[in-house]
Motif scaffolding. Structure first.
Motif, PDB file in Angstrom:
ATOM      1  N   LEU A   1       3.232   5.982  -7.075  1.00 37.41           N
ATOM      2  CA  LEU A   1       2.179   6.573  -7.915  1.00 37.41           C
ATOM      3  C   LEU A   1       2.137   8.096  -7.801  1.00 37.41           C
ATOM      4  N   MET A   2       2.183   8.615  -6.603  1.00 38.44           N
ATOM      5  CA  MET A   2       2.035  10.056  -6.405  1.00 38.44           C
ATOM      6  C   MET A   2       3.164  10.866  -7.047  1.00 38.44           C
TER       7      MET A   2
ATOM      8  N   SER B   1       1.512   9.896   1.292  1.00 42.51           N
ATOM      9  CA  SER B   1       2.162  10.115  -0.007  1.00 42.51           C
ATOM     10  C   SER B   1       1.860  11.471  -0.635  1.00 42.51           C
TER      11      SER B   1
ATOM     12  N   LEU C   1      -6.032   2.548   2.367  1.00 44.67           N
ATOM     13  CA  LEU C   1      -6.104   3.542   1.293  1.00 44.67           C
ATOM     14  C   LEU C   1      -5.946   4.955   1.852  1.00 44.67           C
TER      15      LEU C   1
ATOM     16  N   TRP D   1       0.828  -1.210   0.000  1.00 46.58           N
ATOM     17  CA  TRP D   1       0.000   0.000   0.000  1.00 46.58           C
ATOM     18  C   TRP D   1       0.862   1.261   0.000  1.00 46.58           C
TER      19      TRP D   1
ATOM     20  N   GLY E   1       3.329   1.393  -3.087  1.00 49.84           N
ATOM     21  CA  GLY E   1       2.586   1.653  -4.321  1.00 49.84           C
ATOM     22  C   GLY E   1       2.175   3.104  -4.449  1.00 49.84           C
ATOM     23  N   PHE E   2       1.643   3.668  -3.383  1.00 48.84           N
ATOM     24  CA  PHE E   2       1.225   5.069  -3.439  1.00 48.84           C
ATOM     25  C   PHE E   2       2.412   6.017  -3.457  1.00 48.84           C
ATOM     26  N   GLN E   3       3.512   5.639  -2.783  1.00 48.80           N
ATOM     27  CA  GLN E   3       4.703   6.486  -2.821  1.00 48.80           C
ATOM     28  C   GLN E   3       5.316   6.494  -4.220  1.00 48.80           C
TER      29      GLN E   3
ATOM     30  N   ALA F   1      -2.376   5.409   3.050  1.00 45.91           N
ATOM     31  CA  ALA F   1      -1.427   5.465   1.932  1.00 45.91           C
ATOM     32  C   ALA F   1      -1.490   6.821   1.232  1.00 45.91           C
ATOM     33  N   ILE F   2      -2.682   7.348   1.057  1.00 39.32           N
ATOM     34  CA  ILE F   2      -2.826   8.671   0.436  1.00 39.32           C
ATOM     35  C   ILE F   2      -2.233   9.740   1.354  1.00 39.32           C
TER      36      ILE F   2
END
Length: 188
Positions: A49-50, A113, A106, A42, A45-47, A109-110
């Motif tokens: 994606l952002m 990030s 979620l 989690w 992945g977000f680190q 993670a947001i």
């Protein structure tokens, strides 16, 4: 940015996720490989994606900011670093939910990030290997988050302060280095 700078950026950005992972492990009665890997996926992945989204934004506006992109990098990394240092000294740690449910992960993670989104704008500068940068940011965050959950479960929240403080200092120094190199004051 060269590989050591990208590595330092990745470590600096991963410190928020590491600190939250430590708290997550502290709040969880038992942590196994599955929970550690889940947390790593989690957050990692977000680190990754952002900053990619930030990179795309930076590329879209590159022609407008290329004459002062070094100042943008300096200010963004400085603000993120100062924010992390302030969070390190914040006595109100908040409650960490022990659940590993997707809706809980979620949100976390947001939240961890958002700074990576802003830092991603600096990756649009010339000479940055975006694929390598995203792989390092995601991979290092995955590893530190997975380990952080276990550390929190075993040792408690002792490392939260040090992680956020070090992450903030790294980001500030990296921003200053980018600015000083561009101004010709520092040549490496």
């Amino acid at each position: 940015m060269n590989i050591p700078e990208l590595f330092l950026l990745a470590v600096g950005l991963a410190m928020d996720a590491f600190a939250v992972s430590v708290c997550k492990g502290l709040a969880s009665p038992r942590v196994g490989i599955k929970q550690a890997a889940l947390c790593g996926v989690w957050f990692g992945g977000f680190q990754a994606l952002m900053p990619f989204i930030g990179y795309l934004l930076g590329r879209a506006f590159a022609v407008y900011i290329e004459s002062f992109d070094h100042w943008v990098a300096f200010v963004l990394l400085g603000v993120i670093g100062i924010s992390m240092i302030r969070e390190a000294f914040d006595k109100d740690e908040g409650e960490t939910n022990a659940s590993f449910a997707p809706r809980v992960m979620l949100v976390m993670a947001i939240a961890t990030s958002i700074d990576a989104l802003a830092a991603g704008i600096t990756l649009a500068m010339p000479g940055v290997n975006i694929v390598l940068a995203l792989a390092l940011i995601g991979g290092i965050t995955f590893a530190l988050s997975a380990v952080g959950v276990k550390i929190g479960n075993v040792f408690g929240a002792r490392y939260r302060f040090a992680a956020e403080l070090c992450g903030g200092i790294i980001l500030i120094l990296l921003g200053a280095k980018i600015l000083l190199e561009h101004l010709g004051i520092l040549a490496l």
